[in-house]
Scaffold this motif. Sequence first.
Motif, PDB file in Angstrom:
ATOM      1  N   GLY A  64      -7.816   1.040  14.250  1.00 40.79           N
ATOM      2  CA  GLY A  64      -7.438   0.538  12.936  1.00 40.79           C
ATOM      3  C   GLY A  64      -6.975  -0.904  13.002  1.00 40.79           C
ATOM      4  N   ASP A  65      -7.527  -1.755  12.149  1.00 40.43           N
ATOM      5  CA  ASP A  65      -7.059  -3.129  12.043  1.00 40.43           C
ATOM      6  C   ASP A  65      -7.208  -3.578  10.595  1.00 40.43           C
ATOM      7  N   SER A  66      -6.953  -4.843  10.348  1.00 37.72           N
ATOM      8  CA  SER A  66      -6.872  -5.319   8.964  1.00 37.72           C
ATOM      9  C   SER A  66      -8.200  -5.301   8.233  1.00 37.72           C
ATOM     10  N   THR A  67      -9.314  -5.319   8.970  1.00 33.79           N
ATOM     11  CA  THR A  67     -10.614  -5.434   8.317  1.00 33.79           C
ATOM     12  C   THR A  67     -11.535  -4.238   8.555  1.00 33.79           C
ATOM     13  N   THR A  68     -11.139  -3.312   9.416  1.00 29.78           N
ATOM     14  CA  THR A  68     -11.973  -2.160   9.735  1.00 29.78           C
ATOM     15  C   THR A  68     -11.606  -0.977   8.847  1.00 29.78           C
ATOM     16  N   ALA A  69     -12.602  -0.357   8.252  1.00 24.20           N
ATOM     17  CA  ALA A  69     -12.361   0.771   7.357  1.00 24.20           C
ATOM     18  C   ALA A  69     -12.132   2.048   8.155  1.00 24.20           C
ATOM     19  N   GLY A  79      -4.915   3.415   9.715  1.00 29.14           N
ATOM     20  CA  GLY A  79      -6.135   2.709   9.355  1.00 29.14           C
ATOM     21  C   GLY A  79      -6.064   2.258   7.919  1.00 29.14           C
ATOM     22  N   ARG A  80      -6.916   1.305   7.570  1.00 33.26           N
ATOM     23  CA  ARG A  80      -6.949   0.797   6.201  1.00 33.26           C
ATOM     24  C   ARG A  80      -8.161   1.353   5.465  1.00 33.26           C
ATOM     25  N   VAL A  81      -7.961   1.682   4.197  1.00 33.64           N
ATOM     26  CA  VAL A  81      -9.001   2.303   3.388  1.00 33.64           C
ATOM     27  C   VAL A  81      -9.894   1.242   2.766  1.00 33.64           C
ATOM     28  N   ASP A  82     -11.153   1.212   3.200  1.00 38.59           N
ATOM     29  CA  ASP A  82     -12.190   0.386   2.571  1.00 38.59           C
ATOM     30  C   ASP A  82     -11.729  -1.054   2.343  1.00 38.59           C
ATOM     31  N   TRP A 102     -10.057  -4.864  -3.553  1.00 36.07           N
ATOM     32  CA  TRP A 102      -8.794  -5.226  -2.882  1.00 36.07           C
ATOM     33  C   TRP A 102      -8.618  -6.728  -2.743  1.00 36.07           C
ATOM     34  N   LYS A 103      -9.429  -7.521  -3.432  1.00 35.19           N
ATOM     35  CA  LYS A 103      -9.292  -8.975  -3.335  1.00 35.19           C
ATOM     36  C   LYS A 103      -7.884  -9.385  -3.770  1.00 35.19           C
ATOM     37  N   ASP A 104      -7.216 -10.152  -2.918  1.00 37.20           N
ATOM     38  CA  ASP A 104      -5.858 -10.644  -3.189  1.00 37.20           C
ATOM     39  C   ASP A 104      -4.897  -9.508  -3.528  1.00 37.20           C
ATOM     40  N   SER A 105      -5.095  -8.374  -2.888  1.00 35.27           N
ATOM     41  CA  SER A 105      -4.257  -7.217  -3.165  1.00 35.27           C
ATOM     42  C   SER A 105      -4.089  -6.399  -1.894  1.00 35.27           C
ATOM     43  N   ARG A 106      -3.083  -5.534  -1.906  1.00 40.64           N
ATOM     44  CA  ARG A 106      -2.750  -4.747  -0.744  1.00 40.64           C
ATOM     45  C   ARG A 106      -3.790  -3.655  -0.497  1.00 40.64           C
ATOM     46  N   LYS A 107      -4.210  -3.520   0.762  1.00 45.85           N
ATOM     47  CA  LYS A 107      -5.153  -2.484   1.118  1.00 45.85           C
ATOM     48  C   LYS A 107      -4.390  -1.204   1.489  1.00 45.85           C
ATOM     49  N   THR A 116      -1.281  19.488  10.071  1.00 42.25           N
ATOM     50  CA  THR A 116      -1.677  18.102   9.837  1.00 42.25           C
ATOM     51  C   THR A 116      -1.479  17.731   8.375  1.00 42.25           C
ATOM     52  N   VAL A 117      -0.930  16.547   8.163  1.00 44.24           N
ATOM     53  CA  VAL A 117      -0.729  16.006   6.825  1.00 44.24           C
ATOM     54  C   VAL A 117      -1.279  14.577   6.803  1.00 44.24           C
ATOM     55  N   PHE A 118      -2.116  14.284   5.829  1.00 41.97           N
ATOM     56  CA  PHE A 118      -2.664  12.942   5.671  1.00 41.97           C
ATOM     57  C   PHE A 118      -1.880  12.223   4.564  1.00 41.97           C
ATOM     58  N   VAL A 119      -1.431  11.012   4.865  1.00 38.04           N
ATOM     59  CA  VAL A 119      -0.652  10.232   3.905  1.00 38.04           C
ATOM     60  C   VAL A 119      -1.351   8.885   3.703  1.00 38.04           C
ATOM     61  N   ILE A 120      -1.558   8.530   2.449  1.00 39.19           N
ATOM     62  CA  ILE A 120      -2.201   7.254   2.098  1.00 39.19           C
ATOM     63  C   ILE A 120      -1.202   6.450   1.284  1.00 39.19           C
ATOM     64  N   ALA A 121      -0.729   5.345   1.853  1.00 34.94           N
ATOM     65  CA  ALA A 121       0.274   4.492   1.214  1.00 34.94           C
ATOM     66  C   ALA A 121      -0.430   3.400   0.418  1.00 34.94           C
ATOM     67  N   ASN A 122      -0.033   3.254  -0.849  1.00 36.04           N
ATOM     68  CA  ASN A 122      -0.723   2.346  -1.749  1.00 36.04           C
ATOM     69  C   ASN A 122       0.241   1.374  -2.416  1.00 36.04           C
ATOM     70  N   HIS A 123      -0.292   0.228  -2.768  1.00 36.07           N
ATOM     71  CA  HIS A 123       0.394  -0.712  -3.658  1.00 36.07           C
ATOM     72  C   HIS A 123      -0.701  -1.400  -4.461  1.00 36.07           C
ATOM     73  N   LEU A 124      -1.050  -0.790  -5.583  1.00 36.66           N
ATOM     74  CA  LEU A 124      -2.155  -1.288  -6.385  1.00 36.66           C
ATOM     75  C   LEU A 124      -1.770  -2.576  -7.103  1.00 36.66           C
ATOM     76  N   VAL A 125      -2.776  -3.257  -7.612  1.00 38.10           N
ATOM     77  CA  VAL A 125      -2.572  -4.569  -8.233  1.00 38.10           C
ATOM     78  C   VAL A 125      -1.636  -4.441  -9.431  1.00 38.10           C
ATOM     79  N   SER A 126      -0.829  -5.457  -9.650  1.00 36.68           N
ATOM     80  CA  SER A 126       0.207  -5.408 -10.685  1.00 36.68           C
ATOM     81  C   SER A 126      -0.397  -5.504 -12.080  1.00 36.68           C
ATOM     82  N   LYS A 127       0.466  -5.310 -13.079  1.00 38.31           N
ATOM     83  CA  LYS A 127       0.054  -5.375 -14.475  1.00 38.31           C
ATOM     84  C   LYS A 127       0.128  -6.797 -15.017  1.00 38.31           C
TER      85      LYS A 127
END
Length: 608
Positions: A415-420, A437-440, A446-451, A463-474
């Motif tokens: 997992g790195d900043s650019t690998t899906a 890992g980072r999602v897509d 995700w331009k100018d936004s958190r992946k 096993t538990v899968f957790v996906i942490a998000n911070h979607l683009v602001s309003k």
Amino acid sequence: MPSRSSARLAALTVAAVCSAASAVVLTSPAHADSVRIHDIQGTTRISPLAGQQVADVPGIVTATRAYGSSRGFWMQDPNPDDDPRTSEGVFVFTGSTPKVAVGDSVTVTGTVSEYVPGGTSSGNQSLTEITRPTVTTVSTGNPVPAPVVIDAKSVPSRYTPAGDTAANGSVNGLTLEPSTYALDYYESLEGMNVQVADARVVGRTDPYSELWVTVKPHEHRNRRSGTVYGSYDSQNTGRLQIQSLGATADFPKANVGDTLTGPTTGPLDFNQYGGYTLVASRLGTLRSGGLERETTRRQSGRELAVATYNVENLDPSDHTFDQHAAAIVNNLRSPDIVSLEEIQDDNGATDDGTVDASVTVNKLIDAIVAAGGPKYDWRSINPVNDQDGGEPGGNIRQVFLFNPARVSFVDRAGGDSTTAVGVTKVNGKAELTASPGRVDPANAAWKDSRKPLAGQFVFHGKTVFVIANHLVSKGGDQPLTAQYQPVTRSSEVQRHAQATAVNAFVKDILKVQKNADVLALGDMNDFEFSGTAKILEGDGELWSAIKSLPRSERYTYDYQGNEQVLDQILISPRIRRDGDFAYDSVHINSEFNDQTSDHDPQVLRFRP
């Protein structure tokens, strides 16, 4: 007033002559004699005399503003007409300290202007003003016109009319209906001396010495005395912003549920930071409502507690680490997994190429230990410099904290900043190809936004899968008080694309293992009833668990007196179907003037 507040307030009511880009384009100026204020204000939002010269307009000075660059005074006609649609007050922009005093009877010659706070691109309504004035004082010491009382009976229950489709949805040209629509009612009082009494605070005092009250005590009230925003048709008509013409040091430090007792009186202004605003020359007395910060219960031995918490641009220079740590330990009761949003790099907003956040995260972990909490471990992926939005130079990202005494993290290289990150099947079960890992991340959404950050955890062998998000602001959405109705929420376009990508990744997991435990959580920057939430939920792949709470308890954020959901924890079908989960929106920040973050953390407890 202090420079920070002055700079903010200066943007509120600057005349059109100071910002041609913000002015409404009108007809060529012409001269108009013998007019009164109600003739200037007219029966629509745009003055029928806009762009014209007016001479010897009479009025009594009701208030003066002698700070910032929006200096001037309000005046009101003591002899009103009998049309409830026409305001009897107007702001006179002088650009310098006004040479009149409250109670002066004056005549004003100048140009009628329509100024759009924030510029025409903001979609805001305009403020009718007299600019380039010549002011003549006729007499002094006159009584100020009695304030119009704004209360539950006077404010209509409907918020706004639909805009004119022939004018791109603008309400500007519509004749005001102040007995039918709340925004029309407030517009009919623009510039006039108004009053609220014994008004309950529904939006805490912010750093700019502003707060929000409601004049409708029962309108969507919750048990903590706030006003809940539960749908696009629930704008809450009784909300009104309060500022003061006095020193900011004297402005009350209010929490939600407090009350401004007695009368609060002053002119009704309009600004880009909340719309209709009572600028108080007289403030009520603050009475505490006694609101206290909430504490969730501790998880049982078999329950996995997962939290999401936006820590608001945390970097090593901040002085909030101890407060955040105390909140995680005492109010959240040390969740097993904490998804943190807005963790900045090790030198914060300094834009020098630094992307690592080890100092920031470890400083928080050490503070948690000092507060009596566990020694959390952590995982994250550094973003590409200046590619994830947020404060310039800050490189905000999501971070997983986890208590290794209770839960294990499955480390899987790649997992790195650019690998899906992908999903594979191992022994009939879903596994991540990289963890974390980072999602897509290459998706244009995700331009100018958190992946999103995906991680694989193990709790009691499950096993538990957790996906942490911070979607683009309003940011960029039109305000509720915009001239365009219904308003345009332009930020949804990107956020919907982001939600589609997150849902697709969850589908990939569930295609491999339909009973997988999956959590998609974080600062979704949208409501539980929004299109964004519906896309995240998809065809049942996820469900926003805050909807398990009563409607009156669904909020994580307070914006302009509307308590609303921005932070969510969405759960996969197995967790929802089992029904053995508990959700808590832990109100420790959004309602308080001394908040550590502007978001309330969320906690989900369940048995994998």
